[in-house]
Design a protein around this motif. Structure first.
Motif, PDB file in Angstrom:
ATOM      1  N   GLN A 426       0.833  -1.205   0.000  1.00 27.07           N
ATOM      2  CA  GLN A 426       0.000   0.000   0.000  1.00 27.07           C
ATOM      3  C   GLN A 426       0.874   1.265   0.000  1.00 27.07           C
ATOM      4  O   GLN A 426       0.519   2.288  -0.598  1.00 27.07           O
ATOM      5  N   ALA A 427       2.039   1.188   0.670  1.00 27.08           N
ATOM      6  CA  ALA A 427       2.960   2.334   0.687  1.00 27.08           C
ATOM      7  C   ALA A 427       3.518   2.592  -0.713  1.00 27.08           C
ATOM      8  O   ALA A 427       3.680   3.754  -1.120  1.00 27.08           O
ATOM      9  N   ASP A 428       3.800   1.515  -1.452  1.00 29.58           N
ATOM     10  CA  ASP A 428       4.270   1.685  -2.832  1.00 29.58           C
ATOM     11  C   ASP A 428       3.190   2.344  -3.686  1.00 29.58           C
ATOM     12  O   ASP A 428       3.490   3.201  -4.538  1.00 29.58           O
ATOM     13  N   ARG A 429       1.942   1.945  -3.502  1.00 30.10           N
ATOM     14  CA  ARG A 429       0.826   2.566  -4.232  1.00 30.10           C
ATOM     15  C   ARG A 429       0.729   4.054  -3.904  1.00 30.10           C
ATOM     16  O   ARG A 429       0.542   4.887  -4.801  1.00 30.10           O
ATOM     17  N   LEU A 430       0.881   4.367  -2.601  1.00 26.26           N
ATOM     18  CA  LEU A 430       0.796   5.767  -2.184  1.00 26.26           C
ATOM     19  C   LEU A 430       1.914   6.591  -2.814  1.00 26.26           C
ATOM     20  O   LEU A 430       1.698   7.729  -3.249  1.00 26.26           O
ATOM     21  N   GLU A 431       3.099   6.017  -2.905  1.00 25.49           N
ATOM     22  CA  GLU A 431       4.221   6.715  -3.533  1.00 25.49           C
ATOM     23  C   GLU A 431       3.927   6.976  -5.010  1.00 25.49           C
ATOM     24  O   GLU A 431       4.224   8.060  -5.528  1.00 25.49           O
ATOM     25  N   ASP A 432       3.314   5.985  -5.694  1.00 27.79           N
ATOM     26  CA  ASP A 432       2.958   6.162  -7.108  1.00 27.79           C
ATOM     27  C   ASP A 432       1.911   7.259  -7.277  1.00 27.79           C
ATOM     28  O   ASP A 432       1.993   8.067  -8.205  1.00 27.79           O
ATOM     29  N   ILE A 433       0.911   7.277  -6.399  1.00 26.87           N
ATOM     30  CA  ILE A 433      -0.138   8.298  -6.482  1.00 26.87           C
ATOM     31  C   ILE A 433       0.462   9.690  -6.289  1.00 26.87           C
ATOM     32  O   ILE A 433       0.149  10.634  -7.023  1.00 26.87           O
ATOM     33  N   SER A 434       1.356   9.810  -5.300  1.00 28.49           N
ATOM     34  CA  SER A 434       1.995  11.104  -5.051  1.00 28.49           C
ATOM     35  C   SER A 434       2.822  11.551  -6.247  1.00 28.49           C
ATOM     36  O   SER A 434       2.786  12.724  -6.649  1.00 28.49           O
ATOM     37  N   THR A 435       3.561  10.617  -6.846  1.00 28.58           N
ATOM     38  CA  THR A 435       4.391  10.953  -8.012  1.00 28.58           C
ATOM     39  C   THR A 435       3.535  11.427  -9.177  1.00 28.58           C
ATOM     40  O   THR A 435       3.878  12.388  -9.869  1.00 28.58           O
ATOM     41  N   SER A 436       2.388  10.766  -9.384  1.00 22.53           N
ATOM     42  CA  SER A 436       1.508  11.162 -10.485  1.00 22.53           C
ATOM     43  C   SER A 436       0.930  12.557 -10.256  1.00 22.53           C
ATOM     44  O   SER A 436       0.803  13.341 -11.198  1.00 22.53           O
ATOM     45  N   VAL A 437       0.591  12.871  -9.026  1.00 20.05           N
ATOM     46  CA  VAL A 437       0.050  14.206  -8.714  1.00 20.05           C
ATOM     47  C   VAL A 437       1.100  15.271  -8.981  1.00 20.05           C
ATOM     48  O   VAL A 437       0.826  16.311  -9.598  1.00 20.05           O
ATOM     49  N   ILE A 438       2.319  15.036  -8.504  1.00 20.53           N
ATOM     50  CA  ILE A 438       3.404  16.011  -8.700  1.00 20.53           C
ATOM     51  C   ILE A 438       3.686  16.197 -10.190  1.00 20.53           C
ATOM     52  O   ILE A 438       3.911  17.319 -10.665  1.00 20.53           O
ATOM     53  N   SER A 439       3.650  15.098 -10.948  1.00 23.64           N
ATOM     54  CA  SER A 439       3.913  15.166 -12.381  1.00 23.64           C
ATOM     55  C   SER A 439       2.804  15.927 -13.114  1.00 23.64           C
ATOM     56  O   SER A 439       3.075  16.761 -13.977  1.00 23.64           O
ATOM     57  N   GLU A 440       1.546  15.627 -12.782  1.00 25.03           N
ATOM     58  CA  GLU A 440       0.416  16.290 -13.438  1.00 25.03           C
ATOM     59  C   GLU A 440       0.401  17.789 -13.168  1.00 25.03           C
ATOM     60  O   GLU A 440       0.070  18.590 -14.055  1.00 25.03           O
ATOM     61  N   LEU A 441       0.766  18.185 -11.959  1.00 26.53           N
ATOM     62  CA  LEU A 441       0.763  19.605 -11.602  1.00 26.53           C
ATOM     63  C   LEU A 441       2.065  20.298 -11.981  1.00 26.53           C
ATOM     64  O   LEU A 441       2.159  21.530 -11.877  1.00 26.53           O
ATOM     65  N   ASP A 442       3.069  19.490 -12.363  1.00 25.70           N
ATOM     66  CA  ASP A 442       4.379  20.024 -12.721  1.00 25.70           C
ATOM     67  C   ASP A 442       4.949  20.890 -11.593  1.00 25.70           C
ATOM     68  O   ASP A 442       5.319  22.054 -11.784  1.00 25.70           O
ATOM     69  N   ILE A 443       4.995  20.290 -10.418  1.00 28.63           N
ATOM     70  CA  ILE A 443       5.500  21.017  -9.232  1.00 28.63           C
ATOM     71  C   ILE A 443       6.599  20.179  -8.562  1.00 28.63           C
ATOM     72  O   ILE A 443       6.608  20.001  -7.345  1.00 28.63           O
ATOM     73  N   PHE A 444       7.538  19.704  -9.368  1.00 28.00           N
ATOM     74  CA  PHE A 444       8.562  18.789  -8.866  1.00 28.00           C
ATOM     75  C   PHE A 444       9.399  19.385  -7.731  1.00 28.00           C
ATOM     76  O   PHE A 444       9.760  18.690  -6.800  1.00 28.00           O
ATOM     77  N   SER A 445       9.715  20.656  -7.797  1.00 29.28           N
ATOM     78  CA  SER A 445      10.597  21.256  -6.783  1.00 29.28           C
ATOM     79  C   SER A 445       9.840  22.110  -5.761  1.00 29.28           C
ATOM     80  O   SER A 445      10.437  22.575  -4.792  1.00 29.28           O
ATOM     81  N   THR A 446       8.552  22.298  -5.971  1.00 34.18           N
ATOM     82  CA  THR A 446       7.800  23.212  -5.086  1.00 34.18           C
ATOM     83  C   THR A 446       6.615  22.557  -4.383  1.00 34.18           C
ATOM     84  O   THR A 446       5.848  23.234  -3.712  1.00 34.18           O
ATOM     85  N   TRP A 447       6.453  21.243  -4.547  1.00 36.61           N
ATOM     86  CA  TRP A 447       5.246  20.597  -4.011  1.00 36.61           C
ATOM     87  C   TRP A 447       5.188  20.626  -2.493  1.00 36.61           C
ATOM     88  O   TRP A 447       4.107  20.580  -1.902  1.00 36.61           O
ATOM     89  N   TRP A 452       2.085  23.665  -1.863  1.00 36.30           N
ATOM     90  CA  TRP A 452       1.609  22.653  -0.925  1.00 36.30           C
ATOM     91  C   TRP A 452       0.086  22.516  -0.940  1.00 36.30           C
ATOM     92  O   TRP A 452      -0.449  21.401  -0.936  1.00 36.30           O
ATOM     93  N   LYS A 453      -0.630  23.638  -0.976  1.00 36.52           N
ATOM     94  CA  LYS A 453      -2.096  23.577  -0.950  1.00 36.52           C
ATOM     95  C   LYS A 453      -2.638  22.859  -2.180  1.00 36.52           C
ATOM     96  O   LYS A 453      -3.566  22.053  -2.083  1.00 36.52           O
ATOM     97  N   GLU A 454      -2.056  23.159  -3.341  1.00 35.97           N
ATOM     98  CA  GLU A 454      -2.489  22.477  -4.567  1.00 35.97           C
ATOM     99  C   GLU A 454      -2.222  20.982  -4.472  1.00 35.97           C
ATOM    100  O   GLU A 454      -3.068  20.159  -4.830  1.00 35.97           O
ATOM    101  N   TYR A 455      -1.023  20.667  -3.990  1.00 38.84           N
ATOM    102  CA  TYR A 455      -0.659  19.250  -3.869  1.00 38.84           C
ATOM    103  C   TYR A 455      -1.599  18.536  -2.909  1.00 38.84           C
ATOM    104  O   TYR A 455      -2.076  17.433  -3.199  1.00 38.84           O
ATOM    105  N   LYS A 456      -1.877  19.147  -1.752  1.00 47.63           N
ATOM    106  CA  LYS A 456      -2.726  18.519  -0.744  1.00 47.63           C
ATOM    107  C   LYS A 456      -4.136  18.283  -1.297  1.00 47.63           C
ATOM    108  O   LYS A 456      -4.717  17.201  -1.113  1.00 47.63           O
ATOM    109  N   THR A 457      -4.675  19.280  -1.972  1.00 49.21           N
ATOM    110  CA  THR A 457      -6.036  19.134  -2.525  1.00 49.21           C
ATOM    111  C   THR A 457      -6.079  18.034  -3.582  1.00 49.21           C
ATOM    112  O   THR A 457      -6.991  17.193  -3.602  1.00 49.21           O
ATOM    113  N   ALA A 458      -5.069  18.029  -4.459  1.00 51.95           N
ATOM    114  CA  ALA A 458      -5.054  17.043  -5.557  1.00 51.95           C
ATOM    115  C   ALA A 458      -4.883  15.628  -5.038  1.00 51.95           C
ATOM    116  O   ALA A 458      -5.563  14.702  -5.511  1.00 51.95           O
ATOM    117  N   ILE A 459      -4.004  15.439  -4.053  1.00 50.15           N
ATOM    118  CA  ILE A 459      -3.779  14.065  -3.593  1.00 50.15           C
ATOM    119  C   ILE A 459      -4.967  13.564  -2.773  1.00 50.15           C
ATOM    120  O   ILE A 459      -5.284  12.370  -2.786  1.00 50.15           O
TER     121      ILE A 459
END
Length: 627
Positions: A426-447, A452-459
């Motif tokens: 389940q932790a691996d799944r969570l890591e994949d979900i987080s990576t997809s959110v960061i990639s979709e929002l293009d916030i690799f260095s600022t998430w 943070w608010k955008e990332y939190k809402t999206a995840i």
């Protein structure tokens, strides 16, 4: 019957002492001429006057004698001259050498104290005018109204200092003040000596000017004597300091020799992973950071210790008993062979970093901690173990007389291996979900910061979409520390109450149920009809709302400010008594006990759990996010 007459010059009185009780005719004569009986002095007394002298002489000489007014004048003049001779200079009068006051001042009435002070101070400083009064019970106002001395002068300050000492001599303290708790002391009275705000300076006579010259001279002598005393004290301090420095230097040299002896008498063995072993049930004193092994032994002998397991990563072997004794008496000294040793660890599979431990609640108590340490040997016999906790000295010491040496020990895990494997998945799944959110929002260095608010809402949306239930147990198995910290934050961080009401979009006239903890610490259930809500501030809280509503079975509108934890559900709901209480039947009686203490937030967990079983989720939840 014999009678002795005594003149009381201080009180301007006449005292008559009888060896037996006077006859009734004598008593009548005394009373009719103003004499009064003093049970304290056992005498008859009155003020000096021509009439009083006449009565007194008639009793003492056996005949009536007429005292001429001139004689009385001479007596008064002699008394006045005696007073002048005994009058104190200003310097002597202002010197406080202690005064024996009534020993029962704690039981003495404030008015009696004020009267005694008033009488004493007027005789002490006849050139000054004072006001000593009791405005109300337990308070004494002591003011200097006037004197021949300038306000703020050395002379007036000296008088004020004496008055303060006099007032304090009468003060009795029942309990001392405590500055740490703002507890005020309790005294028999309160009061201060003050210069009256309408203070007036009277005329300074020639005689007083001469007295001031004496005061100045005495003051200069006192200052010189004080300087000499301070200089003498300083020289004594310098001598003592030199002696201490010499002793310290001697100790340092002796300690240096002992340290050299230690380094010359040890063999240090670094243990690799295969060579490491455990010392189990070592006795660690509750009182740590002692300098000698004897101090640890004393604490353990008192029964104040805990049994702990130590994984040995290094051994120090002493070849000299003297060197071991020196080391055992210098445990707080730094030694190279202790540098970067010690520390704590656990084999608990729930904890992969200290972040996991810090985010535990009551389950922290189930974590078993062990120590890393250094084993101290002499003649190949274990003496004790030291845990430096990363420092260079024996910060913690464990006695090993009753300990055992084992190659390995067994740890009882709270979560089974099968459960751990599923949590890791389940932790691996969570890591994949987080990576997809960061990639979709293009916030690799600022998430983690700016976005943070955008990332939190999206995840949160992603977790809800995948019906993913985020738990602490899953977060514990994450390998990426940054992601672990953020997931804990999401698990605990809730939106503000204003934002949640804005997003809830509750309609006017809609029925809702409120749950919150009252000021008394218990859960309040309010079934209301919603009217409106406005963002507001309340007391020191900026993020608050003013909720306007109609309570159940009421007609008029009510309002209440909310600024902290609450739960709000759509519709009217009832909370069974068994959710927050234990209900038992005993001998035909119904006994109800609360499951939690007052203000315990775990009551919200019970409410959330109860409604989750019915698939009912809150639309406002400022307690804890639910996924």
């Amino acid at each position: 019957m014999t009678v002795a007459m005594k003149l009381n010059e201080e009180l301007n009185g006449i005292e008559l002492y009888f060896n037996t009780k006077p006859q009734q005719t004598v008593l009548s004569e005394l009373k009719s001429n103003g004499f009064r009986w003093s049970n304290f002095k056992k005498c008859w007394y009155t003020k000096q006057s021509e009439k009083a002298f006449k009565v007194a002489n008639s009793l003492t000489n056996g005949e009536e004698l007429t005292v001429a007014p001139e004689a009385a004048t001479k007596v008064k003049k002699a008394r006045s001259e005696k007073k002048k001779e005994s009058a104190l200079s200003l310097w002597d009068a202002a010197q406080w050498e202690g005064l024996t006051v009534n020993q029962n001042t704690k039981d003495q009435d404030c008015k009696e104290i004020a009267k005694e002070i008033r009488s004493h101070i007027k005789k002490r400083f006849p050139q000054c005018k004072f006001s000593v009064r009791v405005p109300y019970y337990g308070k004494i106002n002591f003011e200097i109204k006037s004197s021949p001395f300038e306000k703020g002068s050395l002379y007036l300050n000296a008088i004020k200092g004496y008055c303060e000492s006099l007032l304090n001599a009468y003060k009795h303290t029942y309990s001392e003040a405590d500055p740490y708790t703002d507890y005020a002391g309790v005294h028999n009275f309160y009061g201060y000596v003050e210069i009256d705000w309408e203070y007036t300076q009277t005329e300074l006579t020639e005689e007083m000017k001469k007295d001031l010259l004496i005061f100045d001279s005495k003051f200069a002598e006192a200052e010189k004597a004080e300087e000499e005393r301070k200089e003498k004290e300083y020289q004594e301090y310098v001598k003592e300091q030199e002696a201490r420095n010499a002793e310290y230097k001697k100790q340092q040299e002796e300690e240096k020799k002992q340290i050299e002896n230690i380094y010359n008498s040890i063999e240090v063995k670094e243990l690799d992973e295969n060579g490491q072993y455990f010392v189990t049930d070592a006795e660690f004193a509750d009182l740590n950071k002692n300098n000698t092994i004897e101090q640890y032994m004393e604490e353990v002998e008192k029964g104040k210790y805990s049994l702990e397991n130590v994984k040995i990563t290094k051994e120090v072997h002493f070849s000299s008993l003297e060197a071991l004794t020196n080391f055992s008496n210098m445990l707080l000294n730094d030694f190279d062979f202790l540098t970067n040793t010690g520390g704590s660890f656990t084999e608990d599979n729930r904890i992969n970093s200290m972040t996991d431990f810090y985010n535990m609640d009551e389950d922290k108590q189930t974590v078993q901690w062990n120590r890393y340490g250094v084993a101290i040997y002499f003649n190949n016999e274990l003496q004790f173990v030291a845990d430096a906790q990363g420092y260079s000295y024996a910060r913690y010491v464990g006695l090993t007389d009753n300990a055992k040496i084992e190659k390995s020990i067994t740890f009882d895990q709270v979560i089974s291996e099968e459960e751990i494997n599923e949590l890791k998945h389940q932790a691996d799944r969570l890591e994949d979900i987080s990576t997809s959110v960061i990639s979709e929002l293009d916030i690799f260095s600022t998430w983690r910061k700016e976005n943070w608010k955008e990332y939190k809402t999206a995840i949160k949306d992603k977790l809800s979409k995948y019906n993913y239930k985020l738990t602490k147990e899953i977060i514990q198995q994450l390998d990426i520390e940054e992601l672990k910290e953020c997931m804990y934050k999401i698990l605990q961080e809730v939106d503000g109450i204003q934002d949640q009401f804005t997003n809830a979009n509750i309609q006017q006239g809609e029925k809702v149920t409120l749950f919150y903890i009252s000021d008394w610490g218990s859960i309040v259930t309010n079934r209301i009809t919603f009217d409106s809500v406005t963002n507001s501030s309340y007391a020191q809280y900026d993020n608050a709302v003013k909720l306007t509503f109609t309570p159940e079975k009421k007609r008029k509108l009510h309002y209440k400010y909310f600024y902290s934890t609450m739960l709000l559900y759509k519709g009217w709901h009832s909370l069974p008594e068994t959710v927050l209480h234990h209900v038992e039947e005993r001998n035909g009686m119904r006994v109800t006990r609360s499951k939690y203490h007052s203000c315990d937030n775990r009551q919200y967990d019970e409410i959330l759990s109860h409604f989750e079983k019915q698939d009912i989720k809150p639309i406002i939840n400022t307690y804890k996010p639910r996924f």
